[in-house]
Design a protein around this motif. Structure first.
Motif, PDB file in Angstrom:
ATOM      1  N   GLN A 121       1.113  -1.059   0.227  1.00  0.00           N
ATOM      2  CA  GLN A 121      -0.132  -0.007   0.177  1.00  0.00           C
ATOM      3  C   GLN A 121       0.792   1.221  -0.037  1.00  0.00           C
ATOM      4  O   GLN A 121       0.318   2.638  -0.255  1.00  0.00           O
ATOM      5  N   HIS A 122       2.184   1.253   0.383  1.00  0.00           N
ATOM      6  CA  HIS A 122       3.124   2.290   0.325  1.00  0.00           C
ATOM      7  C   HIS A 122       4.065   2.399  -0.608  1.00  0.00           C
ATOM      8  O   HIS A 122       5.221   2.872  -0.485  1.00  0.00           O
ATOM      9  N   ARG A 123       3.476   2.130  -1.778  1.00  0.00           N
ATOM     10  CA  ARG A 123       4.470   2.561  -3.222  1.00  0.00           C
ATOM     11  C   ARG A 123       3.796   3.634  -4.028  1.00  0.00           C
ATOM     12  O   ARG A 123       2.518   3.410  -4.324  1.00  0.00           O
ATOM     13  N   ARG A 124       4.499   4.496  -4.461  1.00  0.00           N
ATOM     14  CA  ARG A 124       4.201   5.451  -5.089  1.00  0.00           C
ATOM     15  C   ARG A 124       4.956   5.262  -6.553  1.00  0.00           C
ATOM     16  O   ARG A 124       5.994   5.522  -6.594  1.00  0.00           O
ATOM     17  N   TRP A 125       4.263   5.919  -7.615  1.00  0.00           N
ATOM     18  CA  TRP A 125       4.690   5.680  -8.911  1.00  0.00           C
ATOM     19  C   TRP A 125       5.647   7.276  -9.278  1.00  0.00           C
ATOM     20  O   TRP A 125       4.842   8.109  -9.248  1.00  0.00           O
ATOM     21  N   GLN A 126       6.843   6.937  -9.499  1.00  0.00           N
ATOM     22  CA  GLN A 126       7.573   8.384  -9.720  1.00  0.00           C
ATOM     23  C   GLN A 126       8.134   8.361 -11.165  1.00  0.00           C
ATOM     24  O   GLN A 126       9.132   7.579 -11.312  1.00  0.00           O
ATOM     25  N   PRO A 127       7.589   9.209 -12.180  1.00  0.00           N
ATOM     26  CA  PRO A 127       7.840   9.122 -13.551  1.00  0.00           C
ATOM     27  C   PRO A 127       9.453   9.762 -13.420  1.00  0.00           C
ATOM     28  O   PRO A 127       9.638  10.696 -12.623  1.00  0.00           O
ATOM     29  N   HIS A 128      10.188   9.319 -14.462  1.00  0.00           N
ATOM     30  CA  HIS A 128      11.576   9.880 -14.746  1.00  0.00           C
ATOM     31  C   HIS A 128      11.331  11.571 -15.144  1.00  0.00           C
ATOM     32  O   HIS A 128      10.661  11.740 -16.235  1.00  0.00           O
ATOM     33  N   GLY A 129      11.897  12.605 -14.561  1.00  0.00           N
ATOM     34  CA  GLY A 129      11.959  13.784 -15.175  1.00  0.00           C
ATOM     35  C   GLY A 129      10.704  14.768 -14.788  1.00  0.00           C
ATOM     36  O   GLY A 129      10.497  15.841 -15.313  1.00  0.00           O
ATOM     37  N   CYS A 130       9.400  14.229 -13.925  1.00  0.00           N
ATOM     38  CA  CYS A 130       8.358  14.960 -13.761  1.00  0.00           C
ATOM     39  C   CYS A 130       7.807  14.306 -12.797  1.00  0.00           C
ATOM     40  O   CYS A 130       8.076  13.128 -12.073  1.00  0.00           O
ATOM     41  N   SER A 131       6.688  14.906 -12.252  1.00  0.00           N
ATOM     42  CA  SER A 131       5.871  14.228 -11.084  1.00  0.00           C
ATOM     43  C   SER A 131       4.433  14.157 -11.751  1.00  0.00           C
ATOM     44  O   SER A 131       3.982  15.150 -12.266  1.00  0.00           O
ATOM     45  N   LEU A 132       3.685  13.197 -11.337  1.00  0.00           N
ATOM     46  CA  LEU A 132       2.265  13.225 -11.558  1.00  0.00           C
ATOM     47  C   LEU A 132       1.428  14.243 -10.889  1.00  0.00           C
ATOM     48  O   LEU A 132       1.785  14.538  -9.608  1.00  0.00           O
ATOM     49  N   PRO A 133       0.379  14.924 -11.443  1.00  0.00           N
ATOM     50  CA  PRO A 133      -0.477  15.711 -10.659  1.00  0.00           C
ATOM     51  C   PRO A 133      -0.786  15.284  -9.386  1.00  0.00           C
ATOM     52  O   PRO A 133      -1.420  13.868  -9.450  1.00  0.00           O
ATOM     53  N   LEU A 408      -2.114  -0.845  -6.148  1.00  0.00           N
ATOM     54  CA  LEU A 408      -1.583  -0.555  -7.577  1.00  0.00           C
ATOM     55  C   LEU A 408      -2.593   0.250  -8.435  1.00  0.00           C
ATOM     56  O   LEU A 408      -2.239   1.142  -9.051  1.00  0.00           O
ATOM     57  N   GLN A 409      -3.966  -0.315  -8.581  1.00  0.00           N
ATOM     58  CA  GLN A 409      -5.111   0.138  -9.353  1.00  0.00           C
ATOM     59  C   GLN A 409      -5.344   1.791  -9.163  1.00  0.00           C
ATOM     60  O   GLN A 409      -5.581   2.382  -9.875  1.00  0.00           O
ATOM     61  N   ASP A 410      -5.057   2.095  -7.983  1.00  0.00           N
ATOM     62  CA  ASP A 410      -5.028   3.783  -7.808  1.00  0.00           C
ATOM     63  C   ASP A 410      -4.113   4.383  -8.484  1.00  0.00           C
ATOM     64  O   ASP A 410      -4.438   5.551  -8.903  1.00  0.00           O
ATOM     65  N   THR A 411      -2.896   3.937  -8.680  1.00  0.00           N
ATOM     66  CA  THR A 411      -1.840   4.473  -9.533  1.00  0.00           C
ATOM     67  C   THR A 411      -2.539   4.703 -10.793  1.00  0.00           C
ATOM     68  O   THR A 411      -2.039   5.704 -11.675  1.00  0.00           O
ATOM     69  N   TRP A 412      -3.020   3.373 -11.564  1.00  0.00           N
ATOM     70  CA  TRP A 412      -3.571   3.568 -12.694  1.00  0.00           C
ATOM     71  C   TRP A 412      -4.643   4.879 -12.930  1.00  0.00           C
ATOM     72  O   TRP A 412      -4.647   5.263 -13.697  1.00  0.00           O
ATOM     73  N   ASN A 413      -5.365   4.934 -11.975  1.00  0.00           N
ATOM     74  CA  ASN A 413      -6.217   6.109 -11.989  1.00  0.00           C
ATOM     75  C   ASN A 413      -5.704   7.279 -11.581  1.00  0.00           C
ATOM     76  O   ASN A 413      -6.204   8.599 -12.246  1.00  0.00           O
ATOM     77  N   GLU A 414      -4.499   7.677 -10.957  1.00  0.00           N
ATOM     78  CA  GLU A 414      -3.694   8.666 -11.100  1.00  0.00           C
ATOM     79  C   GLU A 414      -3.071   9.275 -12.538  1.00  0.00           C
ATOM     80  O   GLU A 414      -3.288  10.290 -12.704  1.00  0.00           O
ATOM     81  N   LEU A 415      -2.859   8.089 -13.089  1.00  0.00           N
ATOM     82  CA  LEU A 415      -2.387   8.302 -14.469  1.00  0.00           C
ATOM     83  C   LEU A 415      -3.615   8.743 -15.466  1.00  0.00           C
ATOM     84  O   LEU A 415      -3.426   9.660 -16.386  1.00  0.00           O
ATOM     85  N   LEU A 416      -4.836   8.067 -15.087  1.00  0.00           N
ATOM     86  CA  LEU A 416      -5.782   8.359 -16.021  1.00  0.00           C
ATOM     87  C   LEU A 416      -6.161   9.858 -15.659  1.00  0.00           C
ATOM     88  O   LEU A 416      -6.575  10.756 -16.446  1.00  0.00           O
TER      89      LEU A 416
END
Length: 423
Positions: A121-133, A408-416
């Motif tokens: 539950q404690h993993r966040r996706w960090q793109p290279h070179g920017c951050s997700l809104p 994980l699927q919460d991150t899918w929705n962050e990307l959406l």
């Protein structure tokens, strides 16, 4: 009236220029290699992810303004949000608690079913070179005011749908929200916003013998060719549509395709390679979207393949292991997984590159490949009683396909969210 599959007109801008077989093969190989290494499909085609269209269509968009729901751009415009790494985050993860979201199916409530730790539950996706809104539930509900958001597909898309509901429902008073199911359609209502978030069960998108929302666990799967309108009539009028279809095609055998009707006394069934059958479904989906959705008001998304982790030997683990007892992500950034994913990604690349429909490709495959720790494993409601032999060997019944919520699927929705508002 039965709908038939058709090919794109030879007058399409994508077909005007003749090239030698060598050049065509080289270009196809480059696109394929880029896809399998997890690149955003828009980058592959040298255009933004939300704009998978021929030049004439892209010019039309530039004259008519921004895409629906767009409010800005990510500051680093060339950043690929699907390319990054997982970082541990104690302060902002999870984004909600399992116990406080009553809409999670018991097949996804891992803590309730005895999972002993919460590292996943404690993993966040960090793109290279920017951050997700940052995901802002109040902002999203305001943008959904008077609108319909619909997820269409299989149980993995339903997991993403439930994740979205969990991310939003906390700021809605109890009396002002509801969830109801009508056969294949589940509707969450945010009453004060006159908004709905919906899920429609259609594991193949096309009509099939697996379309019953409750009784659908069949092994001899049959899909009816040219039948997308059977389900598509329920999708009309949606303002945001998120499609997915993948898992149910992976039978390990050829697909059975019905030509005609399921009501015919003598059924005309042919067998087709999975890749070819999937190609037909993708073309049918895009043709339906082009005919029935208004690109001036509607956004269309397609969520890529959700990977499974049934063989730990794939990432250098125990030859007899699986996702069971995995508590950390895969660290190797080059890890990919099964070859089937690559073949289906290639089909998507081929079909979407010829599409006249503005569609956003949510490439969640590669980032999800790393998350062997995030599956429901044995921590879920079981469909049937377990045998003593299974209980003695948890690997034998671990679910390495579906994902715990929150997770994980919460991150899918962050990307959406990022691609919807900041394309």
């Amino acid at each position: 009236m039965k709908k038939s599959f058709s090919t794109y007109s030879s007058s399409s801008p994508l077909r005007k220029t003749r090239v030698s077989p060598f050049v065509f093969t080289l270009l196809a190989f480059i696109v394929f290699v880029a896809i399998i290494y997890g690149q955003d499909l828009g980058c592959l085609l040298k255009r933004p992810t939300n704009d998978l269209r021929p030049n004439s269509e892209r010019q039309k968009k530039s004259r008519t303004g921004e895409l629906p729901f767009a409010v800005g751009k990510i500051k680093e415009e060339k950043c690929d949000v699907f390319n990054g790494r997982w970082v541990r985050d104690e302060s902002n993860r999870p984004m909600y608690e399992e116990w406080e979201c009553p809409y999670i199916q018991p097949q996804l409530t891992c803590q309730e079913h005895g999972r002993p730790e919460k590292e996943y539950q404690h993993r966040r996706w960090q793109p290279h070179g920017c951050s997700l809104p940052s995901f802002n539930a109040t902002f999203m509900l305001e943008k959904l005011r008077g609108k319909r958001m619909m997820f269409v597909g299989d149980s993995l898309n339903r997991g993403q749908y439930v994740s979205m509901v969990c991310l939003l429902h906390r700021i809605i008073p109890e009396h002002a929200k509801s969830m109801e199911t009508f056969d294949s359609l589940t509707v969450f209502r945010a009453k004060d916003y006159n908004a709905t978030i919906e899920f429609y069960w259609a594991p193949f998108l096309l009509e099939s013998n697996s379309d019953d929302a409750v009784i659908h666990r069949v092994t001899d799967r049959i899909v009816r060719r040219g039948s997308i309108n059977k389900h598509g009539r329920f999708w009309k009028g949606a303002d945001i549509v998120v499609f997915n279809t993948y898992l149910w095609w992976m039978t390990g055998m050829k697909m059975k395709i019905l030509r005609g009707s399921f009501n015919d006394s003598v059924k005309d069934i042919i067998e087709m390679e999975t890749d070819d059958a999937y190609h037909l479904a993708m073309k049918s989906m895009l043709k339906w979207a082009q005919k029935n959705l208004d690109p001036q008001k509607t956004r269309v998304f397609f969520t890529s393949m959700s990977p499974s982790h049934g063989r730990s030997i794939d990432w250098g683990g125990d030859p007899n292991g699986s996702c069971y007892n995995q508590t950390t992500p895969i660290e190797d950034p080059s890890y990919w997984g099964s070859g089937q994913d690559k073949r289906i990604m290639r089909v998507i690349g081929e079909v979407f590159s010829k599409s006249k429909v503005p569609i956003t490709f949510l490439n969640i495959t590669q980032l999800s490949e790393y998350r062997k720790d995030a599956h429901t494993s044995i921590y879920k409601k079981q469909w049937s009683p377990l045998t003593p032999e299974q209980l003695a060997n948890p690997v034998s019944y671990a679910d390495c396909v579906h994902w715990c919520l929150p997770g994980l699927q919460d991150t899918w929705n962050e990307l959406l969210y990022a691609k919807l508002f900041y394309p």
